[in-house]
Design an enzyme around this catalytic site. Structure first.
Site, PDB file in Angstrom:
ATOM      1  N   LYS A  52       0.825  -1.200   0.138  1.00  0.00           N
ATOM      2  CA  LYS A  52      -0.150  -0.414  -0.536  1.00  0.00           C
ATOM      3  C   LYS A  52       0.873   1.032  -0.148  1.00  0.00           C
ATOM      4  CE  LYS A  52      -3.497  -2.445   1.954  1.00  0.00           C
ATOM      5  NZ  LYS A  52      -4.098  -2.848   2.958  1.00  0.00           N
ATOM      6  N   GLN A  96      -4.635  -0.967   9.058  1.00  0.00           N
ATOM      7  CA  GLN A  96      -5.077  -3.463   9.021  1.00  0.00           C
ATOM      8  C   GLN A  96      -5.410  -4.072  10.040  1.00  0.00           C
ATOM      9  OE1 GLN A  96      -4.146  -3.384   5.844  1.00  0.00           O
ATOM     10  NE2 GLN A  96      -3.599  -5.453   5.109  1.00  0.00           N
ATOM     11  N   ASP A 119     -11.415   2.214   3.729  1.00  0.00           N
ATOM     12  CA  ASP A 119     -11.677   0.996   3.944  1.00  0.00           C
ATOM     13  C   ASP A 119     -13.068   0.659   3.088  1.00  0.00           C
ATOM     14  OD1 ASP A 119      -9.141  -0.771   3.426  1.00  0.00           O
ATOM     15  OD2 ASP A 119      -8.567   0.100   5.750  1.00  0.00           O
TER      16      ASP A 119
HETATM   17  N1  L34 Z   1      -8.080  -2.304   6.905  1.00  0.00           N
HETATM   18  N2  L34 Z   1      -6.911  -4.208   6.325  1.00  0.00           N
HETATM   19  C1  L34 Z   1      -8.071  -3.624   5.838  1.00  0.00           C
HETATM   20  N3  L34 Z   1      -8.033  -3.165   4.383  1.00  0.00           N
HETATM   21  C2  L34 Z   1      -7.812  -4.211   3.633  1.00  0.00           C
HETATM   22  O1  L34 Z   1      -8.318  -3.717   2.968  1.00  0.00           O
HETATM   23  C3  L34 Z   1      -7.583  -5.610   4.351  1.00  0.00           C
HETATM   24  N4  L34 Z   1      -7.074  -6.689   3.165  1.00  0.00           N
HETATM   25  C4  L34 Z   1      -6.994  -8.097   3.224  1.00  0.00           C
HETATM   26  C5  L34 Z   1      -6.053  -7.531   5.272  1.00  0.00           C
HETATM   27  N5  L34 Z   1      -6.704  -6.952   5.707  1.00  0.00           N
HETATM   28  C6  L34 Z   1      -7.274  -5.700   5.101  1.00  0.00           C
HETATM   29  C7  L34 Z   1      -5.700  -6.179   2.637  1.00  0.00           C
HETATM   30  O2  L34 Z   1      -5.072  -5.425   2.031  1.00  0.00           O
HETATM   31  C8  L34 Z   1      -5.916  -8.715   2.381  1.00  0.00           C
HETATM   32  N6  L34 Z   1      -5.678  -7.433   1.516  1.00  0.00           N
HETATM   33  C9  L34 Z   1      -4.480  -8.018   0.951  1.00  0.00           C
HETATM   34  C10 L34 Z   1      -3.864  -6.778   0.081  1.00  0.00           C
HETATM   35  C11 L34 Z   1      -2.511  -6.915  -0.653  1.00  0.00           C
HETATM   36  C12 L34 Z   1      -2.180  -8.178  -1.194  1.00  0.00           C
HETATM   37  C13 L34 Z   1      -2.807  -9.060  -0.049  1.00  0.00           C
HETATM   38  C14 L34 Z   1      -4.131  -9.144   0.423  1.00  0.00           C
HETATM   39  C15 L34 Z   1      -1.679  -8.632  -2.122  1.00  0.00           C
HETATM   40  O3  L34 Z   1      -0.372  -7.355  -2.681  1.00  0.00           O
HETATM   41  N7  L34 Z   1      -1.609  -9.792  -3.121  1.00  0.00           N
HETATM   42  C16 L34 Z   1      -0.157  -9.811  -3.635  1.00  0.00           C
HETATM   43  C17 L34 Z   1       0.723 -10.507  -3.076  1.00  0.00           C
HETATM   44  C18 L34 Z   1       1.227  -9.990  -1.793  1.00  0.00           C
HETATM   45  C19 L34 Z   1       2.587 -12.076  -0.847  1.00  0.00           C
HETATM   46  O4  L34 Z   1       3.395 -11.228  -1.732  1.00  0.00           O
HETATM   47  O5  L34 Z   1       1.871 -11.842  -0.009  1.00  0.00           O
HETATM   48  C20 L34 Z   1      -1.070 -11.042  -4.740  1.00  0.00           C
HETATM   49  O6  L34 Z   1      -0.301 -10.451  -6.192  1.00  0.00           O
HETATM   50  O7  L34 Z   1      -1.928 -11.345  -4.290  1.00  0.00           O
END
Ligand code: L34
Length: 283
Positions: A52, A96, A119
Protein backbone atom coordinates in the site's frame (compact mmCIF):
# COMPACT_ATOMS: atom_id res chain seq x y z
CA UNK A 1 -7.03 -22.39 -22.19
CA UNK A 2 -8.75 -19.88 -19.97
CA UNK A 3 -8.08 -16.18 -20.06
CA UNK A 4 -5.76 -15.48 -17.16
CA UNK A 5 -7.09 -12.27 -15.65
CA UNK A 6 -4.01 -10.15 -14.99
CA UNK A 7 -4.63 -8.24 -11.76
CA UNK A 8 -1.17 -6.70 -11.83
CA UNK A 9 -1.74 -5.23 -15.27
CA UNK A 10 -5.27 -4.00 -14.58
CA UNK A 11 -4.25 -2.53 -11.21
CA UNK A 12 -1.39 -0.78 -13.03
CA UNK A 13 -3.87 0.87 -15.40
CA UNK A 14 -6.02 2.02 -12.48
CA UNK A 15 -3.01 3.32 -10.54
CA UNK A 16 -1.98 5.31 -13.64
CA UNK A 17 -5.47 6.82 -13.75
CA UNK A 18 -5.15 7.74 -10.08
CA UNK A 19 -1.67 9.15 -10.62
CA UNK A 20 -3.05 11.48 -13.31
CA UNK A 21 -5.81 12.73 -10.97
CA UNK A 22 -3.33 13.22 -8.13
CA UNK A 23 -0.97 15.15 -10.41
CA UNK A 24 -3.79 17.45 -11.54
CA UNK A 25 -4.81 18.09 -7.93
CA UNK A 26 -1.21 18.80 -6.98
CA UNK A 27 -1.10 21.51 -9.66
CA UNK A 28 -4.10 23.08 -7.92
CA UNK A 29 -2.12 22.99 -4.69
CA UNK A 30 -3.94 19.95 -3.27
CA UNK A 31 -2.13 17.04 -1.61
CA UNK A 32 -3.72 13.77 -0.68
CA UNK A 33 -2.63 11.90 2.43
CA UNK A 34 -3.38 8.40 3.65
CA UNK A 35 -2.70 7.40 7.27
CA UNK A 36 -1.79 3.70 7.45
CA UNK A 37 -2.04 2.14 10.90
CA UNK A 38 -0.53 -1.28 11.61
CA UNK A 39 -0.72 -2.96 15.00
CA UNK A 40 1.91 -5.62 15.66
CA UNK A 41 4.17 -7.27 13.13
CA UNK A 42 2.19 -10.00 11.42
CA UNK A 43 4.38 -10.80 8.39
CA UNK A 44 1.48 -10.99 5.90
CA UNK A 45 0.09 -7.65 7.12
CA UNK A 46 3.55 -6.13 6.80
CA UNK A 47 3.70 -7.24 3.14
CA UNK A 48 0.22 -5.88 2.35
CA UNK A 49 0.84 -2.59 4.17
CA UNK A 50 4.21 -2.30 2.41
CA UNK A 51 2.46 -2.76 -0.95
CA UNK A 52 0.00 0.00 0.00
CA UNK A 53 2.82 2.39 0.85
CA UNK A 54 4.52 1.59 -2.49
CA UNK A 55 1.29 2.27 -4.35
CA UNK A 56 0.98 5.62 -2.55
CA UNK A 57 4.51 6.53 -3.62
CA UNK A 58 3.69 5.52 -7.21
CA UNK A 59 0.47 7.50 -7.43
CA UNK A 60 1.78 10.57 -5.60
CA UNK A 61 -0.38 10.09 -2.52
CA UNK A 62 1.40 10.90 0.75
CA UNK A 63 1.42 7.97 3.13
CA UNK A 64 1.91 8.40 6.85
CA UNK A 65 2.79 5.21 8.70
CA UNK A 66 1.77 4.52 12.28
CA UNK A 67 3.30 1.29 13.60
CA UNK A 68 1.91 0.41 16.99
CA UNK A 69 3.14 -2.46 19.17
CA UNK A 70 0.99 -5.59 19.58
CA UNK A 71 0.54 -4.54 23.24
CA UNK A 72 -1.17 -1.23 22.39
CA UNK A 73 -4.49 -0.82 24.19
CA UNK A 74 -7.78 -0.28 22.42
CA UNK A 75 -8.03 3.14 24.13
CA UNK A 76 -4.65 4.17 22.74
CA UNK A 77 -5.61 3.07 19.23
CA UNK A 78 -8.95 4.89 19.49
CA UNK A 79 -7.11 8.02 20.65
CA UNK A 80 -4.89 7.88 17.56
CA UNK A 81 -7.93 7.49 15.31
CA UNK A 82 -9.54 10.46 17.02
CA UNK A 83 -6.46 12.54 16.36
CA UNK A 84 -6.38 11.47 12.68
CA UNK A 85 -10.11 12.18 12.31
CA UNK A 86 -9.47 15.75 13.45
CA UNK A 87 -6.34 16.27 11.36
CA UNK A 88 -7.37 18.17 8.24
CA UNK A 89 -4.24 17.15 6.39
CA UNK A 90 -5.31 13.48 6.54
CA UNK A 91 -7.81 12.38 3.87
CA UNK A 92 -7.94 8.64 4.49
CA UNK A 93 -7.45 6.39 7.52
CA UNK A 94 -6.65 2.71 7.13
CA UNK A 95 -6.27 0.37 10.09
CA UNK A 96 -4.89 -2.90 8.76
CA UNK A 97 -6.81 -5.98 9.91
CA UNK A 98 -6.71 -8.36 11.68
CA UNK A 99 -6.17 -6.63 15.01
CA UNK A 100 -4.96 -8.50 18.12
CA UNK A 101 -7.76 -10.26 20.03
CA UNK A 102 -7.81 -7.73 22.91
CA UNK A 103 -8.95 -4.99 20.51
CA UNK A 104 -12.48 -4.83 19.12
CA UNK A 105 -12.32 -4.48 15.34
CA UNK A 106 -15.88 -3.25 15.16
CA UNK A 107 -15.28 -0.47 17.73
CA UNK A 108 -12.15 0.59 15.87
CA UNK A 109 -13.88 0.63 12.48
CA UNK A 110 -16.81 2.61 13.88
CA UNK A 111 -14.40 5.18 15.36
CA UNK A 112 -13.05 6.13 11.90
CA UNK A 113 -14.78 9.18 10.45
CA UNK A 114 -17.07 7.97 7.63
CA UNK A 115 -15.57 10.78 5.52
CA UNK A 116 -12.12 9.17 5.85
CA UNK A 117 -13.20 5.51 5.70
CA UNK A 118 -11.19 4.60 2.58
CA UNK A 119 -11.58 0.88 3.38
CA UNK A 120 -15.37 1.22 3.15
CA UNK A 121 -15.82 -0.86 6.32
CA UNK A 122 -17.79 1.66 8.43
CA UNK A 123 -21.49 0.90 8.93
CA UNK A 124 -22.26 4.17 7.17
CA UNK A 125 -20.29 3.05 4.09
CA UNK A 126 -21.97 -0.37 4.24
CA UNK A 127 -25.38 1.31 4.48
CA UNK A 128 -24.59 3.61 1.58
CA UNK A 129 -23.65 0.61 -0.55
CA UNK A 130 -26.86 -1.13 0.43
CA UNK A 131 -29.10 1.84 -0.45
CA UNK A 132 -27.19 3.30 -3.41
CA UNK A 133 -26.08 6.49 -1.63
CA UNK A 134 -22.62 7.88 -2.39
CA UNK A 135 -19.97 6.35 -0.12
CA UNK A 136 -16.74 4.39 -0.11
CA UNK A 137 -16.79 0.94 -1.68
CA UNK A 138 -14.78 -1.79 0.07
CA UNK A 139 -11.59 -2.19 -1.95
CA UNK A 140 -11.49 -5.95 -2.54
CA UNK A 141 -15.05 -6.39 -3.86
CA UNK A 142 -14.80 -3.16 -5.87
CA UNK A 143 -11.57 -4.51 -7.36
CA UNK A 144 -13.29 -7.76 -8.30
CA UNK A 145 -15.96 -5.83 -10.22
CA UNK A 146 -13.22 -3.98 -12.12
CA UNK A 147 -11.47 -7.26 -12.97
CA UNK A 148 -14.69 -8.72 -14.36
CA UNK A 149 -15.64 -5.62 -16.35
CA UNK A 150 -12.17 -4.99 -17.71
CA UNK A 151 -12.08 -8.61 -18.95
CA UNK A 152 -15.05 -7.62 -21.13
CA UNK A 153 -17.61 -9.67 -19.19
CA UNK A 154 -21.08 -8.11 -18.76
CA UNK A 155 -22.52 -8.97 -15.34
CA UNK A 156 -26.13 -8.10 -16.26
CA UNK A 157 -28.41 -11.11 -15.92
CA UNK A 158 -25.57 -13.52 -15.08
CA UNK A 159 -25.81 -16.17 -12.37
CA UNK A 160 -23.33 -14.91 -9.78
CA UNK A 161 -22.37 -17.10 -6.85
CA UNK A 162 -20.34 -15.68 -3.97
CA UNK A 163 -18.83 -18.19 -1.56
CA UNK A 164 -18.23 -16.49 1.79
CA UNK A 165 -20.29 -13.96 3.75
CA UNK A 166 -17.79 -11.76 5.60
CA UNK A 167 -18.52 -8.09 6.13
CA UNK A 168 -15.42 -7.09 4.21
CA UNK A 169 -15.70 -9.36 1.17
CA UNK A 170 -18.70 -11.68 0.78
CA UNK A 171 -21.57 -9.39 1.75
CA UNK A 172 -20.40 -6.24 -0.08
CA UNK A 173 -19.41 -8.43 -3.05
CA UNK A 174 -22.99 -9.68 -3.30
CA UNK A 175 -24.34 -6.11 -3.12
CA UNK A 176 -21.99 -4.91 -5.86
CA UNK A 177 -22.86 -7.80 -8.18
CA UNK A 178 -26.53 -7.04 -7.55
CA UNK A 179 -25.92 -3.39 -8.39
CA UNK A 180 -24.44 -4.59 -11.69
CA UNK A 181 -27.70 -6.46 -12.32
CA UNK A 182 -26.37 -9.93 -11.62
CA UNK A 183 -28.59 -12.66 -10.16
CA UNK A 184 -26.78 -13.28 -6.90
CA UNK A 185 -26.53 -16.25 -4.54
CA UNK A 186 -24.42 -16.12 -1.37
CA UNK A 187 -23.06 -19.43 -0.02
CA UNK A 188 -21.45 -20.07 3.36
CA UNK A 189 -20.41 -22.83 5.74
CA UNK A 190 -24.03 -23.93 6.34
CA UNK A 191 -24.96 -24.05 2.65
CA UNK A 192 -26.34 -27.40 1.55
CA UNK A 193 -25.08 -28.82 -1.74
CA UNK A 194 -22.39 -26.17 -2.15
CA UNK A 195 -21.02 -28.00 -5.19
CA UNK A 196 -24.34 -27.91 -7.03
CA UNK A 197 -24.97 -24.26 -6.20
CA UNK A 198 -21.45 -23.21 -7.21
CA UNK A 199 -21.84 -25.13 -10.47
CA UNK A 200 -24.74 -22.88 -11.48
CA UNK A 201 -22.46 -19.85 -11.55
CA UNK A 202 -21.54 -17.94 -14.67
CA UNK A 203 -19.45 -15.81 -12.33
CA UNK A 204 -18.02 -17.54 -9.26
CA UNK A 205 -16.35 -15.42 -6.55
CA UNK A 206 -14.55 -17.47 -3.93
CA UNK A 207 -13.70 -16.00 -0.50
CA UNK A 208 -13.80 -18.86 1.98
CA UNK A 209 -10.30 -18.80 3.41
CA UNK A 210 -9.38 -22.44 2.73
CA UNK A 211 -6.41 -23.23 0.49
CA UNK A 212 -7.30 -24.79 -2.90
CA UNK A 213 -10.78 -25.75 -1.66
CA UNK A 214 -12.58 -25.20 -4.97
CA UNK A 215 -11.63 -27.71 -7.65
CA UNK A 216 -13.10 -28.30 -11.12
CA UNK A 217 -16.04 -30.26 -9.68
CA UNK A 218 -17.48 -26.96 -8.31
CA UNK A 219 -17.20 -25.08 -11.60
CA UNK A 220 -19.41 -24.86 -14.67
CA UNK A 221 -17.72 -25.10 -18.05
CA UNK A 222 -17.04 -21.55 -19.27
CA UNK A 223 -17.43 -19.80 -15.90
CA UNK A 224 -15.53 -16.71 -14.81
CA UNK A 225 -13.71 -17.65 -11.59
CA UNK A 226 -12.43 -15.01 -9.17
CA UNK A 227 -10.21 -16.17 -6.31
CA UNK A 228 -10.14 -13.81 -3.33
CA UNK A 229 -8.25 -16.20 -1.01
CA UNK A 230 -4.57 -15.87 -0.24
CA UNK A 231 -2.54 -18.44 1.70
CA UNK A 232 1.14 -19.06 2.27
CA UNK A 233 2.52 -22.58 2.69
CA UNK A 234 5.56 -23.44 4.79
CA UNK A 235 7.87 -22.72 1.89
CA UNK A 236 6.36 -19.25 1.51
CA UNK A 237 4.59 -20.16 -1.74
CA UNK A 238 1.23 -18.45 -2.26
CA UNK A 239 -2.04 -20.05 -3.30
CA UNK A 240 -5.70 -19.11 -3.27
CA UNK A 241 -9.01 -20.74 -2.29
CA UNK A 242 -9.23 -22.14 -5.83
CA UNK A 243 -7.20 -25.10 -7.06
CA UNK A 244 -5.97 -23.20 -10.10
CA UNK A 245 -4.53 -26.14 -12.05
CA UNK A 246 -7.76 -28.12 -11.67
CA UNK A 247 -10.15 -25.25 -12.51
CA UNK A 248 -8.21 -23.38 -15.19
CA UNK A 249 -8.94 -25.80 -18.09
CA UNK A 250 -12.68 -25.54 -17.42
CA UNK A 251 -13.01 -21.79 -16.93
CA UNK A 252 -13.56 -19.04 -19.49
CA UNK A 253 -11.43 -16.72 -17.37
CA UNK A 254 -9.71 -17.06 -13.99
CA UNK A 255 -7.62 -14.95 -11.61
CA UNK A 256 -4.27 -16.28 -10.39
CA UNK A 257 -2.89 -15.95 -6.83
CA UNK A 258 -0.68 -13.98 -6.56
CA UNK A 259 -1.28 -11.38 -9.26
CA UNK A 260 -5.08 -11.45 -9.26
CA UNK A 261 -7.34 -9.82 -6.70
CA UNK A 262 -4.57 -8.71 -4.24
CA UNK A 263 -3.12 -5.93 -6.40
CA UNK A 264 -6.66 -4.74 -7.21
CA UNK A 265 -7.43 -4.23 -3.51
CA UNK A 266 -4.54 -1.81 -3.41
CA UNK A 267 -5.45 0.00 -6.64
CA UNK A 268 -9.01 0.56 -5.40
CA UNK A 269 -7.67 1.91 -2.11
CA UNK A 270 -5.74 4.52 -4.09
CA UNK A 271 -8.94 5.42 -5.93
CA UNK A 272 -10.79 5.77 -2.64
CA UNK A 273 -8.15 8.19 -1.34
CA UNK A 274 -8.90 10.58 -4.21
CA UNK A 275 -12.64 10.02 -3.67
CA UNK A 276 -12.09 10.90 0.02
CA UNK A 277 -10.64 14.28 -0.85
CA UNK A 278 -13.59 15.01 -3.18
CA UNK A 279 -16.13 13.89 -0.58
CA UNK A 280 -14.49 16.01 2.13
CA UNK A 281 -14.42 19.07 -0.14
CA UNK A 282 -18.08 18.76 -1.04
CA UNK A 283 -19.19 18.90 2.58
N1 L34 B 1 -8.09 -2.64 6.87
N2 L34 B 1 -7.28 -4.73 6.37
C1 L34 B 1 -7.79 -3.55 5.95
N3 L34 B 1 -8.02 -3.29 4.64
C2 L34 B 1 -7.71 -4.20 3.69
O1 L34 B 1 -7.99 -3.95 2.42
C3 L34 B 1 -7.15 -5.41 4.08
N4 L34 B 1 -6.75 -6.37 3.18
C4 L34 B 1 -6.92 -7.79 3.52
C5 L34 B 1 -6.27 -7.99 4.90
N5 L34 B 1 -6.53 -6.90 5.83
C6 L34 B 1 -6.97 -5.68 5.44
C7 L34 B 1 -5.70 -6.25 2.36
O2 L34 B 1 -5.15 -5.18 2.16
C8 L34 B 1 -6.16 -8.47 2.39
N6 L34 B 1 -5.38 -7.43 1.79
C9 L34 B 1 -4.40 -7.64 0.79
C10 L34 B 1 -3.72 -6.58 0.20
C11 L34 B 1 -2.75 -6.81 -0.75
C12 L34 B 1 -2.43 -8.07 -1.13
C13 L34 B 1 -3.12 -9.14 -0.58
C14 L34 B 1 -4.08 -8.91 0.39
C15 L34 B 1 -1.34 -8.28 -2.14
O3 L34 B 1 -0.58 -7.38 -2.39
N7 L34 B 1 -1.24 -9.49 -2.70
C16 L34 B 1 -0.23 -9.83 -3.68
C17 L34 B 1 0.80 -10.77 -3.08
C18 L34 B 1 1.49 -10.20 -1.92
C19 L34 B 1 2.40 -11.22 -1.24
O4 L34 B 1 3.50 -11.42 -1.75
O5 L34 B 1 1.99 -11.77 -0.24
C20 L34 B 1 -0.93 -10.59 -4.81
O6 L34 B 1 -0.40 -10.58 -5.91
O7 L34 B 1 -1.97 -11.20 -4.55
Amino acid sequence: MAIRIDGRKISGIIKDEVRDSVEKLRKEGVEITLAVVQVGEDPASTVYVGNKKKACAYTGINSRAYNLPESVTEAELLALIDELNGDESVNGILVQLPLPPHISESRVIKAISPLKDVDGFHVQSAGALMTGEPGFLPCTPAGVIELIKRTGVDITGKECVVIGRSNIVGKPMAMLLLRENGTVTVCHSKTKNLREVAKRADILVVAIGRPKFIDASYVKEGAVVIDVGIHRNEGGKLCGDVDFDSVEPKAYAITPVPGGVGPMTIAMLMKNCVAAYRLQKSI
